[in-house]
Design an enzyme around this catalytic site. Structure first.
Site, PDB file in Angstrom:
ATOM      1  N   LYS A  31     -65.683 -68.621  40.822  1.00 17.15           N
ATOM      2  CA  LYS A  31     -66.653 -68.287  41.864  1.00 17.15           C
ATOM      3  C   LYS A  31     -66.624 -69.333  42.979  1.00 17.15           C
ATOM      4  O   LYS A  31     -66.533 -69.002  44.161  1.00 17.15           O
ATOM      5  CB  LYS A  31     -68.044 -68.207  41.237  1.00 17.15           C
ATOM      6  CG  LYS A  31     -69.056 -67.451  42.050  1.00 17.15           C
ATOM      7  CD  LYS A  31     -70.425 -67.455  41.371  1.00 17.15           C
ATOM      8  CE  LYS A  31     -70.465 -66.544  40.148  1.00 17.15           C
ATOM      9  NZ  LYS A  31     -71.663 -66.747  39.333  1.00 17.15           N
ATOM     10  N   ARG A 102     -75.867 -71.154  40.488  1.00 20.34           N
ATOM     11  CA  ARG A 102     -75.022 -70.127  39.883  1.00 20.34           C
ATOM     12  C   ARG A 102     -73.946 -70.742  39.008  1.00 20.34           C
ATOM     13  O   ARG A 102     -73.298 -71.704  39.383  1.00 20.34           O
ATOM     14  CB  ARG A 102     -74.333 -69.299  40.987  1.00 20.34           C
ATOM     15  CG  ARG A 102     -75.226 -68.967  42.149  1.00 20.34           C
ATOM     16  CD  ARG A 102     -74.462 -68.334  43.303  1.00 20.34           C
ATOM     17  NE  ARG A 102     -73.853 -67.057  42.946  1.00 20.34           N
ATOM     18  CZ  ARG A 102     -73.066 -66.372  43.765  1.00 20.34           C
ATOM     19  NH1 ARG A 102     -72.747 -66.869  44.967  1.00 20.34           N
ATOM     20  NH2 ARG A 102     -72.572 -65.226  43.384  1.00 20.34           N
ATOM     21  N   GLY A 111     -71.865 -61.751  32.633  1.00 19.59           N
ATOM     22  CA  GLY A 111     -73.139 -61.656  31.937  1.00 19.59           C
ATOM     23  C   GLY A 111     -73.355 -62.721  30.861  1.00 19.59           C
ATOM     24  O   GLY A 111     -74.384 -62.748  30.216  1.00 19.59           O
ATOM     25  N   MET A 113     -73.177 -66.171  31.249  1.00 20.13           N
ATOM     26  CA  MET A 113     -73.845 -67.392  31.670  1.00 20.13           C
ATOM     27  C   MET A 113     -74.905 -67.071  32.710  1.00 20.13           C
ATOM     28  O   MET A 113     -75.148 -65.928  33.034  1.00 20.13           O
ATOM     29  CB  MET A 113     -72.815 -68.387  32.136  1.00 20.13           C
ATOM     30  CG  MET A 113     -72.076 -68.940  30.930  1.00 20.13           C
ATOM     31  SD  MET A 113     -71.002 -70.248  31.353  1.00 20.13           S
ATOM     32  CE  MET A 113     -70.139 -69.530  32.667  1.00 20.13           C
ATOM     33  N   ARG A 369     -63.847 -61.728  43.765  1.00 24.95           N
ATOM     34  CA  ARG A 369     -62.905 -62.084  42.700  1.00 24.95           C
ATOM     35  C   ARG A 369     -62.013 -60.871  42.451  1.00 24.95           C
ATOM     36  O   ARG A 369     -62.357 -59.754  42.868  1.00 24.95           O
ATOM     37  CB  ARG A 369     -63.655 -62.450  41.417  1.00 24.95           C
ATOM     38  CG  ARG A 369     -64.411 -61.275  40.860  1.00 24.95           C
ATOM     39  CD  ARG A 369     -65.236 -61.601  39.648  1.00 24.95           C
ATOM     40  NE  ARG A 369     -66.329 -60.651  39.570  1.00 24.95           N
ATOM     41  CZ  ARG A 369     -67.476 -60.861  38.970  1.00 24.95           C
ATOM     42  NH1 ARG A 369     -67.715 -62.003  38.403  1.00 24.95           N
ATOM     43  NH2 ARG A 369     -68.405 -59.943  38.944  1.00 24.95           N
ATOM     44  N   HIS A 487     -51.060 -51.393   5.096  1.00 24.71           N
ATOM     45  CA  HIS A 487     -50.108 -50.289   5.140  1.00 24.71           C
ATOM     46  C   HIS A 487     -50.526 -49.236   6.166  1.00 24.71           C
ATOM     47  O   HIS A 487     -49.748 -48.829   7.016  1.00 24.71           O
ATOM     48  CB  HIS A 487     -50.000 -49.659   3.744  1.00 24.71           C
ATOM     49  CG  HIS A 487     -49.090 -48.482   3.684  1.00 24.71           C
ATOM     50  ND1 HIS A 487     -49.559 -47.196   3.765  1.00 24.71           N
ATOM     51  CD2 HIS A 487     -47.739 -48.402   3.615  1.00 24.71           C
ATOM     52  CE1 HIS A 487     -48.531 -46.369   3.717  1.00 24.71           C
ATOM     53  NE2 HIS A 487     -47.405 -47.080   3.621  1.00 24.71           N
ATOM     54  N   SER A 797     -29.298 -59.349  14.250  1.00 25.92           N
ATOM     55  CA  SER A 797     -30.587 -58.772  14.573  1.00 25.92           C
ATOM     56  C   SER A 797     -31.607 -59.511  13.723  1.00 25.92           C
ATOM     57  O   SER A 797     -31.494 -59.541  12.502  1.00 25.92           O
ATOM     58  CB  SER A 797     -30.609 -57.280  14.254  1.00 25.92           C
ATOM     59  OG  SER A 797     -31.904 -56.767  14.478  1.00 25.92           O
ATOM     60  N   CYS A 864     -35.529 -56.864  15.347  1.00 26.56           N
ATOM     61  CA  CYS A 864     -35.956 -55.548  14.895  1.00 26.56           C
ATOM     62  C   CYS A 864     -37.213 -55.590  14.052  1.00 26.56           C
ATOM     63  O   CYS A 864     -37.647 -54.603  13.495  1.00 26.56           O
ATOM     64  CB  CYS A 864     -34.830 -54.842  14.144  1.00 26.56           C
ATOM     65  SG  CYS A 864     -34.334 -55.735  12.665  1.00 26.56           S
ATOM     66  N   TYR A 884     -31.552 -57.697  23.387  1.00 27.36           N
ATOM     67  CA  TYR A 884     -32.513 -56.596  23.318  1.00 27.36           C
ATOM     68  C   TYR A 884     -33.623 -56.885  22.319  1.00 27.36           C
ATOM     69  O   TYR A 884     -33.495 -57.767  21.459  1.00 27.36           O
ATOM     70  CB  TYR A 884     -31.810 -55.291  22.936  1.00 27.36           C
ATOM     71  CG  TYR A 884     -31.283 -55.255  21.527  1.00 27.36           C
ATOM     72  CD1 TYR A 884     -32.111 -54.861  20.473  1.00 27.36           C
ATOM     73  CD2 TYR A 884     -29.978 -55.643  21.228  1.00 27.36           C
ATOM     74  CE1 TYR A 884     -31.646 -54.852  19.160  1.00 27.36           C
ATOM     75  CE2 TYR A 884     -29.509 -55.643  19.930  1.00 27.36           C
ATOM     76  CZ  TYR A 884     -30.347 -55.246  18.900  1.00 27.36           C
ATOM     77  OH  TYR A 884     -29.906 -55.250  17.602  1.00 27.36           O
TER      78      TYR A 884
HETATM   79  P1  ADP Z   1     -72.829 -63.467  38.011  1.00 23.62           P
HETATM   80  O1  ADP Z   1     -71.760 -64.460  37.744  1.00 23.62           O
HETATM   81  O2  ADP Z   1     -73.542 -63.018  36.790  1.00 23.62           O
HETATM   82  O3  ADP Z   1     -72.370 -62.363  38.906  1.00 23.62           O
HETATM   83  P2  ADP Z   1     -74.003 -64.667  40.345  1.00 23.62           P
HETATM   84  O4  ADP Z   1     -73.980 -66.158  40.431  1.00 23.62           O
HETATM   85  O5  ADP Z   1     -72.982 -63.960  41.135  1.00 23.62           O
HETATM   86  O6  ADP Z   1     -73.956 -64.281  38.823  1.00 23.62           O
HETATM   87  O7  ADP Z   1     -75.429 -64.200  40.760  1.00 23.62           O
HETATM   88  C1  ADP Z   1     -75.875 -62.908  40.555  1.00 23.62           C
HETATM   89  C2  ADP Z   1     -76.428 -62.332  41.795  1.00 23.62           C
HETATM   90  O8  ADP Z   1     -77.428 -63.156  42.348  1.00 23.62           O
HETATM   91  C3  ADP Z   1     -75.430 -62.169  42.911  1.00 23.62           C
HETATM   92  O9  ADP Z   1     -74.710 -60.998  42.778  1.00 23.62           O
HETATM   93  C4  ADP Z   1     -76.338 -62.099  44.115  1.00 23.62           C
HETATM   94  O10 ADP Z   1     -76.799 -60.791  44.296  1.00 23.62           O
HETATM   95  C5  ADP Z   1     -77.475 -63.007  43.728  1.00 23.62           C
HETATM   96  N1  ADP Z   1     -77.321 -64.297  44.408  1.00 23.62           N
HETATM   97  C6  ADP Z   1     -76.671 -65.389  43.954  1.00 23.62           C
HETATM   98  N2  ADP Z   1     -76.721 -66.377  44.887  1.00 23.62           N
HETATM   99  C7  ADP Z   1     -77.401 -65.887  45.945  1.00 23.62           C
HETATM  100  C8  ADP Z   1     -77.759 -66.418  47.217  1.00 23.62           C
HETATM  101  N3  ADP Z   1     -77.430 -67.637  47.585  1.00 23.62           N
HETATM  102  N4  ADP Z   1     -78.445 -65.617  48.035  1.00 23.62           N
HETATM  103  C9  ADP Z   1     -78.783 -64.364  47.666  1.00 23.62           C
HETATM  104  N5  ADP Z   1     -78.478 -63.817  46.500  1.00 23.62           N
HETATM  105  C10 ADP Z   1     -77.782 -64.559  45.624  1.00 23.62           C
HETATM  106 MG    MG Z   2     -71.714 -62.403  40.615  1.00 24.98          MG
END
Ligand code: ADP
Ligand code: MG
Ligand code: MG
Length: 921
Positions: A31, A102, A111, A113, A369, A487, A797, A864, A884
């Site tokens: 990220k 974040r 989902g 972390m 990403r 098996h 082989s 093989c 091969y």
């Molecule tokens: P994940 O890795 O679970 O996608 P993110 O770090 O991307 O978590 O955060 C989830 C959501 O939080 C983002 O999709 C965005 O909508 C919101 N978010 C994160 N940072 C900001 C920010 N600086 N301003 C507004 N919304 C944010």
């Molecule tokens: Mg995100």
């Protein structure tokens, strides 16, 4: 942990600049690296912020959750930078800056972390926020979100508090929010008034104190550091650790933390937040695709709190029309977003997953990403991008994982039907794809159903070789016991059949199966998803993913253009050979003669074989062999014909003798009668054949050494079959393979028999045959003595099943008892029968290749064993210069892809290597 001086722990991004860039994923996480790339190189509108490196996470865990000394000053300096760029001040009463905190590991862990939004909002900063925005409702909405996220992530999870009855603080607060809505009859969160939100926040704080025993911190700095610590802590949260174990992500990596100025999608009707893909991740369509919500923040889109709207007309599937699309509601912001996604795709040259927010009409990019996609989409996108000249062929083959390609090769359960039904039980996903059919409990019934044209699923505790016919007849196989190399699993995989093994919730009692408490009888319907190991009651709809799949074939053609390594199939029957050709096999790498003694039409040859095995004299044996000969010849001939134009490696018999000794009274009577011996004599002879360790007993070429006539007969059958086909004008190239060799003199003993048989056939049929005589390298001694063996063998082989078995000293049929513990404890990283052990078994192979080619430069080398279709093992074979790989028919496309990927990777490292040396100059 040793800390280098002057280590930079914090990297700034935003306002058209960035300290880092997209290449720094190891340090900044995925990220953070891409935020830097978007902000710096691409100068896209990214809210300014900074990334705390993954090194800090490593330090934190190595030092009892402490930070490097210099971190605090670096963070403060970077916070100042954001304040300058936004014109706001963190913690200010009049003009407050809010940030998000974040997580972001090297590879995404969706989902797993945590992220905390609106950090910096406190009783002190609220009035300033209200004054600045003129929107009290918005501010209290942000505040209640902060309390919910912070209490959950920082005060509960990171503090290691296990909630009672699985009811965490987030759930409790969520229920309070719902209560307010229910009381007022509101349908959506956005209807709650400012006053109600304000009251709710006050109640939230009291509840937090009551449940967690601590005050919610109304201090901006305390919130910031609390959040940063919680993100680092979440790296070793239960869910995250379990996810990394499954996805094989190293635990040492650590996560980065991104602190970023907030932008607000929840500022009213002119604001929005959304998630989009530069192409459709479900089917690969090359149209911008996504969803968004007006007046919303953060995860609202994903969380399903409100049903999101499509961003454009390409994204309406599952929605109504596109009347509420972003394209129509906010055309200006949409246009800008569309232009940015196009630029991003050109820049990253891949399909991207994009998160964005619109604050009062102004677009902000929050994340991008490489987008996850299913197999169908992966292939479509790779093909389109080659056509668009966005990527070349080598890159294209790296864009589709073997598992994704596998999705295209098997019929699947209709995902819609799966979504609407709950699985009854889960087992090990041994054979991918899906199947439905009626339950049968034995082989015979399976065959009956098949003959009646009905799909059935063979349900058993486990299977054994006697079940093969029923397994073949069944649409799928479900067993309550056994592992991925049992098996049932092996056989099913070989045939590309859907199969689930080790389903612990399945109990079989006679002719009923109890699955998770539900009783099923013969004839009741089941549906299996073998890709995920899920068992459903009833008959769920299916989709045929391969039917007329031009995309699949076009993609495999690209693979063929890239790869060097040839791909053959292990096939024992003409039908399998024909199928193998369809899948693109360039020959047969393993044809096992003894296969004719199993399954359909095996009765007569099996009878003759039993006679041969139980013969006591050469005369008896020769008579039996004579009987066997026509079966063998026609069997070999049919396969050679199906593979005309391509080489076929025919392995001389390696029958497990004890398996072929009859046990039933009737069979014993019949054999004794045919041999003219008494039952007592039969038992005497059978006793002599009993071995205490058949795996290392009288098998393979050892049979030919004791009974040369067996070798002669097989060679004659091969040459006669070949000569007759040559006469028909077909091109056939038999490669005769001697199995279970440990010393070169075994070959010098046997090869003359083969050559003599050829001379005999040549004299009789007058057709020159282009044949070779080689050996299977499956005993460690043979690998070690390769320099000697290569002198007398035309080809090698590697029989890596036996080679693995004998190198480890693990009996493959008995690993079920201990291998799971080995894997669980990490004593072994992978099952060596599935993934070639490149260090140990690979050492023998490398040695054998080197020595062998040292003696005979053109020594043809293949594999093989089961590993021939396993991608990492295919890559190994490519690297070691094999000619091969040969694998089961249904894995041929996977091997074609894996071979192409191996070549593409090699070329890529060569290129970077060249670039580096060029730079040095
Ligand atoms: P994940 O890795 O679970 O996608 P993110 O770090 O991307 O978590 O955060 C989830 C959501 O939080 C983002 O999709 C965005 O909508 C919101 N978010 C994160 N940072 C900001 C920010 N600086 N301003 C507004 N919304 C944010
Ligand atoms: Mg995100
Ligand atoms: Mg073997």
């Amino acid at each position: 942990m040793a800390v280098k001086k002057n280590t930079k722990y914090v990297y700034h991004f935003g306002a058209g600049r960035a300290d880092g860039d997209g290449s720094m994923k190891n340090t900044l996480g995925g990220k953070g690296a891409n935020l830097a790339e978007m902000a710096g190189k691409l100068k896209l509108p990214v809210p300014p912020g900074f990334t705390i490196t993954t090194d800090v996470c490593t330090y934190y865990w190595a030092n009892k959750r402490a930070y490097p000394k210099t971190l605090k000053t670096e963070v403060e300096a970077n916070l100042k930078k954001i304040e300058k760029e936004t014109g706001k001040v963190f913690g200010s009463k009049t003009n407050p800056l809010l940030v998000s905190v974040r997580s972001g590991a090297r590879s995404s862990m969706p989902g797993m972390m945590e992220t905390i939004l609106n950090v910096g909002l406190t009783l002190e900063t609220i009035p300033g926020m209200i004054q600045k925005t003129g929107d009290e409702r918005f501010v209290y909405d942000a505040y209640r979100r902060l309390i919910m996220m912070y209490s959950d992530v920082v005060m509960e999870k990171a503090a290691g508090i296990e909630p009672k009855d699985d009811k965490g603080i987030r759930k409790i607060l969520d229920e309070m929010l719902h209560e307010v809505k229910a009381k007022r009859g509101y349908k959506s969160d956005t209807e709650i008034t400012a006053k109600e939100l304000k009251e709710l926040c006050a109640k939230f704080k009291i509840t937090v104190k009551k449940v967690l025993g601590k005050e919610f911190p109304d201090n901006a700095m305390e919130q910031l550091w609390g959040s940063v610590g919680a993100v680092f802590a979440s790296w070793n949260g239960k869910r995250a650790v379990a996810y990394r174990n499954i996805e094989k992500i190293p635990h040492e990596w650590g996560t980065a933390v991104n602190v970023q100025a907030m932008v607000f999608g929840n500022m009213g009707q002119g604001s929005a937040t959304g998630v989009a893909f530069s192409r459709n991740p479900g089917n690969g369509d090359s149209h911008f695709y996504g969803e968004y919500l007006v007046n919303a923040q953060g995860e609202d889109v994903v969380a399903g709190i409100r049903t999101p709207n499509p961003i454009n007309r390409w994204s309406t599937s599952g929605h109504g029309g596109d009347n509420d699309s972003l394209e129509k509601i906010m055309p200006k912001a949409y246009k800008e977003l569309d232009a940015i996604q196009k630029r991003l795709e050109k820049h990253f040259r891949d399909m991207l997953d994009i998160e964005f927010t619109i604050e009062n009409g102004r677009l902000w990019m929050l994340q991008c990403r490489v987008g996850k996609r299913n197999g169908i989409a992966a292939v479509q996108i790779a093909l389109d991008m080659v056509k668009e000249k966005l990527i070349n062929k080598e890159e294209a083959v790296l864009r589709v994982s073997p598992a994704q390609l596998d999705e295209l090769l098997h019929p699947i359960v209709d995902p819609k039907a799966e979504a609407a039904n709950k699985p009854l039980a889960k087992g090990l996903p041994a054979g991918p794809g899906g199947a439905n059919g009626v339950i049968v409990f034995d082989s015979e019934t399976a065959i009956k159903y098949k003959e009646a044209g009905k799909n059935c699923i063979l349900v058993r505790e486990e299977t054994n070789p006697e079940d093969v016919e029923g397994m073949r007849a069944a649409q799928a196989i479900l067993t309550s016991r056994g592992g991925m190399t049992s098996h049932a699993a092996l056989v099913a995989r070989g045939w590309g059949k859907c199969c689930i093994v080790g389903c612990a919730d399945l109990k079989i009692q006679g002719k009923t199966a109890v699955i998770a408490g539900k009783t099923f009888k013969e004839g009741d319907f089941l549906t299996l998803n073998g890709t995920r190991g899920l068992v459903y009651g009833g008959q769920l709809a299916m989709l045929d993913a391969t039917e007329g799949n031009a995309n699949l074939n076009n993609f495999l053609k690209i693979c063929d253009a890239v790869r060097r390594l040839k791909v053959r199939a292990n096939a024992d029957a003409p039908e399998d050979a024909a199928k193998a050709r369809q899948f693109g096999a360039e020959g047969i790498g393993l044809f096992r003669i003894e296969h004719m003694f199993y399954g359909e039409k095996s009765e007569k040859p099996l009878f003759a074989l039993r006679k041969m095995i139980l013969s006591a004299t050469e005369a008896e044996r020769k008579a039996a062999l004579k009987e066997l000969f026509p079966f063998m010849k026609s069997d070999i001939k049919a396969t050679l014909k199906a593979m005309a134009g391509f080489p076929v490696t025919i392995r001389l018999m390696d029958p497990p003798l004890h398996e072929f000794i009859p046990h039933s009274d009737d069979a014993i009577k019949a054999i004794s009668k045919a041999l003219g011996i008494s039952a007592q004599q039969f038992h005497q002879r059978a006793d002599v054949l009993k071995e205490s360790n058949p795996m290392m007993g009288h098998r393979g070429i050892r049979l030919g050494v004791t009974y040369p006539e067996i070798t002669t007969m097989q060679a004659t059958a091969i040459f006669e079959a070949a000569a007759e086909l040559l006469k028909e004008g077909l091109k056939v190239t038999p490669e005769i393979m001697i199995p279970v060799v440990c010393v070169e003199t075994e070959i010098t003993d046997q090869k003359p028999l083969v050559d003599a048989a050829y001379k005999d056939v040549l004299a009789r049929l007058g057709k020159k045959i282009n044949y070779t005589v080689g050996t299977m390298i499956e005993i460690p001694r043979a690998a070690i003595m390769s320099a000697k063996i290569a002198e007398v063998a035309d080809f090698y082989s590697f029989g890596t099943n036996d080679l693995t078995q004998m190198t480890f000293g693990f009996s493959r049929d008995d690993i079920g008892g201990f291998l799971p513990s080995y894997l669980e404890k990490g004593i072994l990283k992978a099952d060596p029968f599935q993934q070639l052990d490149q260090a140990g078994v690979g050492f023998l192979i490398r040695h054998a290749v080197k020595e062998g080619r040292g003696v005979k430069k053109a020594l043809k080398i293949g594999i093989c064993g089961e590993h021939g279709g396993e991608p990492s093992s295919v890559e190994f074979c490519h690297r070691e210069g094999f000619d091969y790989v040969s694998c089961s028919t249904f894995r041929v496309p996977i091997a074609r892809l894996a071979a192409a990927q191996a070549q593409a990777k090699e070329n890529a490292t060569k290129k970077t290597g060249k670039a580096k040396t060029a730079k040095k100059k």
